[in-house]
Design an enzyme around this catalytic site. Structure first.
Site, mmCIF file in Angstrom:
data_model
loop_
_atom_site.group_PDB
_atom_site.id
_atom_site.type_symbol
_atom_site.label_atom_id
_atom_site.label_comp_id
_atom_site.label_asym_id
_atom_site.label_seq_id
_atom_site.Cartn_x
_atom_site.Cartn_y
_atom_site.Cartn_z
ATOM 1 N N HIS A 158 47.125 50.216 31.720
ATOM 2 C CA HIS A 158 47.174 49.806 30.313
ATOM 3 C C HIS A 158 45.765 49.446 29.817
ATOM 4 O O HIS A 158 45.070 48.671 30.464
ATOM 5 C CB HIS A 158 48.102 48.588 30.234
ATOM 6 C CG HIS A 158 48.355 48.056 28.868
ATOM 7 N ND1 HIS A 158 48.289 46.716 28.578
ATOM 8 C CD2 HIS A 158 48.708 48.683 27.709
ATOM 9 C CE1 HIS A 158 48.602 46.534 27.311
ATOM 10 N NE2 HIS A 158 48.857 47.713 26.753
ATOM 11 N N HIS A 210 41.640 47.911 20.620
ATOM 12 C CA HIS A 210 43.054 47.585 20.336
ATOM 13 C C HIS A 210 43.238 46.815 19.040
ATOM 14 O O HIS A 210 44.076 47.165 18.211
ATOM 15 C CB HIS A 210 43.622 46.775 21.504
ATOM 16 C CG HIS A 210 45.047 46.363 21.308
ATOM 17 N ND1 HIS A 210 45.415 45.235 20.595
ATOM 18 C CD2 HIS A 210 46.207 46.931 21.719
ATOM 19 C CE1 HIS A 210 46.728 45.132 20.587
ATOM 20 N NE2 HIS A 210 47.238 46.144 21.258
#
Ligand code: G3P
Ligand code: MG
Length: 252
Positions: A16, A57
């Site tokens: 991730h 992100h």
């Protein structure tokens, strides 16, 4: 149009945000971690003020970098000079926010499979998808990535521009019409929060002839359980604990 292979063609474990918890998120440093554990990588892409894709992100810079403000308001020259490592650990000082093209080049050189998540800043769904499609077309990768997003608008725009690239629809809670949404977008996979995955869901997704990925699963026992239900891929922050070797899956 995509001919869907019967078997999930990417690694069964994806780190991730590149290296999971073991490296600063969405950085090139994370790629070494993923490579070491024989995982693929998931990372997030967002447009800068200059319309360039960077790997990051949050819509704002404060949490992961030494910068301030919105990514969408920050020019390339400023973004590229930020430190994206020190907030994770002093060992990573000097680590940068990578341009997407740098990430592509490095993943290709390392042979790392990619799940590229379109992470548009507010109101930039269409533009982010278009730039990603154009950049991928230019890169002409031999091994296609899987492109995912929570934004159905971004996925629809991307699909129109890049119909041969496999898509995953990201959801947190599973909407009752998940199958219709996937069909509408031409998505080949549903990417579901690990807290929302159940055996009946996994079975229903398999019956629908779609792939199923779960995120962000950090418990090895739960990962094994999900794979036993038919989950195709686990996205994890702990590639040291959850990786093809620890799960007895071989290299992929
Ligand atoms: O793609 C899986 C996961 O990355 C989605 O959540 O917020 O970490 O991008 P997020
Ligand atoms: Mg992501």
């Amino acid at each position: 149009m995509i001919t869907k292979p019967s078997r999930w063609p990417w690694p069964r474990v994806l780190a991730h945000r590149c290296g999971g918890a073991l490296a600063p998120e969405n950085t090139l440093a994370g790629l070494d971690v993923a490579l070491h554990h024989r995982c693929g990588v998931e990372f997030d892409v967002m447009l800068s003020a200059d319309g360039t894709l960077f790997v990051i992100h949050d819509e704002t810079l404060e949490r992961t970098t030494n910068g301030r403000g919105r990514v969408a308001d920050t020019p390339d020259v400023v973004l590229a000079g930020l430190d994206a490592g020190v907030s994770h650990h002093p060992q990573f000082v000097g680590e940068r926010v990578p341009r997407f093209t740098e990430m592509l080049t490095r993943c290709t050189a390392l042979g790392l499979a990619m799940n590229i998540e379109i992470k548009p800043s507010a109101g930039m769904d269409r533009e982010t998808a278009q730039v990603l499609a154009a950049t991928l077309a230019q890169a002409a990768l031999k091994e296609p990535p899987i492109v995912s997003s929570f934004s159905e608008e971004a996925l629809a725009v991307f699909a129109e521009a890049s119909p041969a690239t496999p898509l995953g629809l990201l959801v947190e809670a599973v909407p009752p019409d998940w199958e219709a949404r996937c069909r509408r977008l031409g998505a080949v996979a549903l990417h579901v929060a690990c807290s929302a995955v159940t055996k009946p869901l996994a079975m229903a997704v398999k019956r629908a002839d779609l792939w199923l990925a779960t995120y962000t699963e950090n418990d090895p026992l739960r990962a094994v359980e999900q794979l036993g239900w038919g989950v195709d891929c686990v996205i994890t922050d702990r590639p040291d604990l959850i990786n093809p070797e620890s799960l007895g899956l071989g290299a992929a």
